[in-house]
Enzyme design. Structure first.
Site, PDB file in Angstrom:
ATOM      1  CB  CYS A   2      -0.847  -0.001   1.257  1.00 44.14           C
ATOM      2  SG  CYS A   2      -1.713  -1.565   1.480  1.00 44.14           S
ATOM      3  NE  ARG A  27       3.951   2.025  -1.937  1.00 48.80           N
ATOM      4  CZ  ARG A  27       5.168   1.513  -1.953  1.00 48.80           C
ATOM      5  NH1 ARG A  27       6.030   1.931  -2.855  1.00 48.80           N
ATOM      6  NH2 ARG A  27       5.531   0.605  -1.087  1.00 48.80           N
ATOM      7  CD1 TRP A  80      -3.269  -4.282  -4.840  1.00 49.24           C
ATOM      8  CD2 TRP A  80      -2.280  -5.606  -3.321  1.00 49.24           C
ATOM      9  NE1 TRP A  80      -3.108  -5.526  -5.396  1.00 49.24           N
ATOM     10  CE2 TRP A  80      -2.516  -6.359  -4.485  1.00 49.24           C
ATOM     11  CE3 TRP A  80      -1.671  -6.235  -2.233  1.00 49.24           C
ATOM     12  CZ2 TRP A  80      -2.156  -7.690  -4.605  1.00 49.24           C
ATOM     13  CZ3 TRP A  80      -1.321  -7.566  -2.355  1.00 49.24           C
ATOM     14  CH2 TRP A  80      -1.562  -8.270  -3.526  1.00 49.24           C
ATOM     15  CG  ASN A 106       3.397  -0.678   2.545  1.00 49.95           C
ATOM     16  OD1 ASN A 106       2.780  -1.587   2.006  1.00 49.95           O
ATOM     17  ND2 ASN A 106       4.598  -0.300   2.136  1.00 49.95           N
ATOM     18  N   GLY A 107       2.358  -3.284   4.631  1.00 42.84           N
ATOM     19  CA  GLY A 107       3.116  -4.498   4.892  1.00 42.84           C
ATOM     20  C   GLY A 107       2.182  -5.572   5.394  1.00 42.84           C
ATOM     21  CD  GLU A 509       7.205  -8.165 -19.911  1.00 45.58           C
ATOM     22  OE1 GLU A 509       7.165  -9.046 -19.045  1.00 45.58           O
ATOM     23  OE2 GLU A 509       6.898  -6.982 -19.675  1.00 45.58           O
ATOM     24  CE  LYS A 513       3.727  -5.436 -18.973  1.00 43.67           C
ATOM     25  NZ  LYS A 513       4.977  -5.775 -18.405  1.00 43.67           N
ATOM     26  CD  GLU A 516       1.395  -6.839 -15.521  1.00 45.57           C
ATOM     27  OE1 GLU A 516       2.088  -6.478 -16.499  1.00 45.57           O
ATOM     28  OE2 GLU A 516       1.663  -6.521 -14.352  1.00 45.57           O
ATOM     29  CG  HIS A 532       6.098 -31.215 -27.108  1.00 46.69           C
ATOM     30  ND1 HIS A 532       6.348 -32.502 -27.532  1.00 46.69           N
ATOM     31  CD2 HIS A 532       7.080 -30.444 -27.615  1.00 46.69           C
ATOM     32  CE1 HIS A 532       7.460 -32.511 -28.249  1.00 46.69           C
ATOM     33  NE2 HIS A 532       7.921 -31.268 -28.319  1.00 46.69           N
ATOM     34  CE  LYS A 629       5.946   0.552 -11.971  1.00 44.70           C
ATOM     35  NZ  LYS A 629       5.823  -0.085 -13.288  1.00 44.70           N
TER      36      LYS A 629
HETATM   37  C1  AGP Z   1       5.131  -5.914 -14.417  1.00 46.67           C
HETATM   38  O1  AGP Z   1       4.348  -5.453 -15.472  1.00 46.67           O
HETATM   39  C2  AGP Z   1       4.356  -6.428 -13.320  1.00 46.67           C
HETATM   40  N1  AGP Z   1       3.520  -5.422 -12.765  1.00 46.67           N
HETATM   41  C3  AGP Z   1       5.013  -7.310 -12.287  1.00 46.67           C
HETATM   42  O2  AGP Z   1       5.126  -8.568 -12.845  1.00 46.67           O
HETATM   43  C4  AGP Z   1       6.404  -6.879 -11.767  1.00 46.67           C
HETATM   44  O3  AGP Z   1       7.341  -7.016 -12.775  1.00 46.67           O
HETATM   45  C5  AGP Z   1       6.787  -7.739 -10.558  1.00 46.67           C
HETATM   46  O4  AGP Z   1       5.860  -7.536  -9.537  1.00 46.67           O
HETATM   47  C6  AGP Z   1       8.173  -7.436 -10.065  1.00 46.67           C
HETATM   48  O5  AGP Z   1       8.307  -6.098  -9.709  1.00 46.67           O
HETATM   49  P1  AGP Z   1       9.722  -5.465  -9.445  1.00 46.67           P
HETATM   50  O6  AGP Z   1      10.421  -5.365 -10.746  1.00 46.67           O
HETATM   51  O7  AGP Z   1       9.435  -4.125  -8.852  1.00 46.67           O
HETATM   52  O8  AGP Z   1      10.429  -6.358  -8.510  1.00 46.67           O
END
Ligand code: AGP
Length: 634
Positions: A2, A27, A80, A106-107, A509, A513, A516, A532, A629
């Site tokens: 958060c 966050r 979050w 936060n945590g 990747e 993307k 997400e 396979h 993030k």
């Molecule tokens: C990336 O698009 C994602 N939001 C997520 O997979 C991210 O890469 C992952 O949480 C790791 O984050 P970091 O690079 O801050 O460690």
């Protein structure tokens, strides 16, 4: 994971808290709240006002406009959800039963169940399902004990209560606390979760991340792990975990941290995709200056001793950073002849391989705050430190976009990718920055290990210098093309991404993307694996996006694409224009470059296509559901 903000000064706190939270909304954004302390003239004790709202910050902002929240001291939170659904009663701040103590956290408080149980048995009533709510109740209990000991009611008493409570808490957290009885005091604490103090004129702001300080102050004091601070309008008292007073000079924020602006773009993500040529240009200027030779083909911020004796590399990372690590591993092994393994940081923590000697451990995290990555690095450091043979000594490198983050305080060496602040939750330009960092390492190790001929090393360095211009063309031409292609995905529910060799991680990747931000189910496979099993999924409703780059596996990838086409799949190619690539129903052309640098280019059409598919669906591209993030929880 958060965001928390806390302020104390001589201005109304609520607008400042809201602005700080706005910068931290990346966050977490499922609910938000703030608490301020107001004192009537001549009174020594104050009154806490607490406002909380479900959903995005704008809802809290409206509530504050309507009802106000007076006071010059306050704490705020953007959430979050971990414990308890995103509902008002679970939103922070949480208060004790008297409503006189308010806390944001936060945590995760790992032992919250046991603590809650003991508080309930003492008659305490809880309002939320959160782990955080135990904290104000525990502080209340400690304050009563301190009062009973005859102590003077002041900020120091609040600090002591927070210190005592922290010692009862297990887990990683950052927190901020206000108490109505000490309206001119704010206490903050951090343990394995980020917290930075900003020093303004006659005021202090404390936040989970530096963007919250933007436009306010550039003078910061990042808190160290285990530290507590008592903030009053007169100054900061900083203490370590043992309660010893700390003296540290503040530092200055870099320019990048000040800029959080969408410019003419509709979303931060699109802006950040368009910033990639600049990211690459800065990288080239920094790391490939003129005058480098095959012996020393890249300028990296490490002493020669950093490279000495390294025989293998292990990389720990999560999500997109792990995909960058996979490209990195390919480069280190295939170009620099250095055995390299990549691990999910979350898996490594509980199933690390047996220790091998002369190993460099690299943690990759754009935020520098990912709990799994930090914990995996720490665990590796501890088990190596316990080894008596110096060959097993801990040697660590962190690759990050946030040199002021927790990662930087934890590992010996840092590679700052310098991509500038990234706000979109979906990583784009930081991924490019991470890839570039690995190209730098591959060049440096290749030169030292003589794994490649000097001319090959110099050729790769030269190719990398062309990347900014290639990227400039790609973002320019593919934006419209991707927007156009996105219409084909209006009813799509599943997408397959294929790649091979150095471009297999780019297929992963691409799938991540798309998942997400568009919530479309997508999977990435090495193209040769299709037959396979996954090929069973194919039919005209499942588009296949295939990266085909001339090089070691070009023909193989094209054959794999043909196999998909024979199952009526709609085939989209990310490949150079040419007779071979006519197999694709649609082509997102990339330049015909040497295969080594192709991932730096093939990723751009993937990013733009995902972006436009999500934008066309009207989704919240920058703040996708359920994500954040920086993932500071396990
Ligand atoms: C990336 O698009 C994602 N939001 C997520 O997979 C991210 O890469 C992952 O949480 C790791 O984050 P970091 O690079 O801050 O460690």
């Amino acid at each position: 994971m958060c965001g928390i903000v806390a302020v104390i000064g001589s201005r109304e706190a609520a607008p400042l808290l809201l602005e700080g939270l706005r910068q931290l909304e990346y966050r977490g954004y499922d609910s938000a709240g703030l608490a301020t302390v107001h004192t009537d003239e001549g009174q020594s004790s104050g009154l806490i006002t607490c406002r909380r709202a479900k959903g995005k910050l704008v809802n809290l902002s409206r509530l504050i406009d309507e009802k106000g929240s007076p006071g010059y001291v306050g704490i705020g939170h953007t959430r979050w959800a971990t414990h308890g659904k995103p509902e008002i009663h679970n939103a922070h701040p949480h208060r004790d039963s008297s409503g006189e103590i308010a806390v944001v956290q936060n945590g995760i408080i790992e032992n919250h169940r046991a603590l809650r149980h003991s508080l309930v048995s003492e008659g305490v009533k809880f309002d939320s399902q959160t782990d955080t709510e135990v904290i104000p109740h525990l502080i209340s209990r400690e304050l009563e004990l301190l009062k009973g000991e005859g102590q003077e009611i002041n900020g120091t008493m609040l600090l002591q209560a927070v210190q005592r409570v922290s010692s009862q808490l297990k887990g990683a957290f950052a927190l901020a606390v206000v108490w109505a009885e000490t309206p001119d005091a704010l206490v903050v604490a951090r343990r394995q979760a980020p917290l930075v103090i900003g020093l303004g004129e006659g005021e202090f702001i404390c936040a989970s991340d530096t963007p919250a300080l933007a436009g306010w102050t550039r003078t910061i004091l990042p808190m160290e792990d285990g530290e507590f601070a008592l903030l009053t309008p007169l100054g900061i008292e900083l203490y370590n975990e043992e309660g010893e007073r700390q003296q540290r000079s503040p530092s200055l924020l870099s320019g990048f941290d000040q800029v959080v602006d969408k410019r003419q773009f509709r979303h931060f993500m699109l802006k950040e995709i368009h910033e990639q040529p600049e990211t690459a240009e800065l990288w080239v200027a920094r790391h490939l200056p003129r005058g480098l030779s095959a012996d020393s083909p890249v300028a990296l911020p490490f002493e020669e001793s950093f490279y000495e004796g390294i025989e293998r590399v292990q990389i720990l990372a999560c999500g997109t950073s792990r995909h960058a690590a996979m490209v990195g591993a390919y480069l280190l092994e295939q170009f620099a002849d250095l055995p390299t393994s990549v691990f999910y940081a979350s898996e490594f923590r509980y199933a690390a391989p047996p220790l091998a000697p002369n190993t460099l451990t690299i943690g990759v995290t754009q935020s520098g705050e990912t709990a799994d990555t930090l914990a995996a690095l720490l665990m590796e450091d501890e088990r190596r430190s316990a080894h008596s043979d110096p060959a097993f000594a801990s040697r660590q490198l962190g690759i990050t976009n946030r040199p002021e983050s927790s990662l930087s305080r934890q590992v010996q060496n840092i590679f700052d990718i310098g991509a500038g602040i990234e706000i979109g939750v979906a990583a784009t330009k930081t991924f490019l920055g991470q890839l570039l960092a690995f190209y730098g390492l591959a060049l440096a190790f290749a030169a030292r290990r003589s794994s490649r001929k000097p001319e090959e090393i110099l050729r790769l360095a030269e190719e990398l210098k062309s990347v900014p211009n290639y990227l400039r063309d790609l973002v320019k031409h593919h934006d419209q093309l991707a927007e156009h292609l996105a219409h084909r995905f209006s009813d799509t529910q599943d997408v397959i991404f294929l790649g091979r060799g150095i471009n297999f991680p780019i297929a992963l990747e691409g799938a991540l993307k798309l998942k997400e931000i568009s919530y479309i189910h997508a999977e990435g496979y090495p193209a040769g694996e299709m037959k396979h099993g996954p090929i069973a999924l194919l039919d005209p409703r499942v588009p296949v996006i295939s990266i085909a780059v001339p090089g070691v596996v070009f023909e193989k990838v094209l054959s794999n694409a043909q196999e998909a086409k024979a199952r009526d799949a709609q085939l989209i190619g990310i490949a150079p224009k040419g007779p071979e690539t006519e197999v694709f129903d649609a082509l997102m052309p990339i330049p015909d470059v040497c295969e080594w640098i192709s991932p730096l280019l093939s990723v751009v059409p993937m990013q733009l296509l995902s972006y436009h598919i999500a934008a066309l669906r009207g989704l919240d591209v920058d703040q996708p559901r359920n994500l954040a993030k920086s993932v500071t929880v396990e």
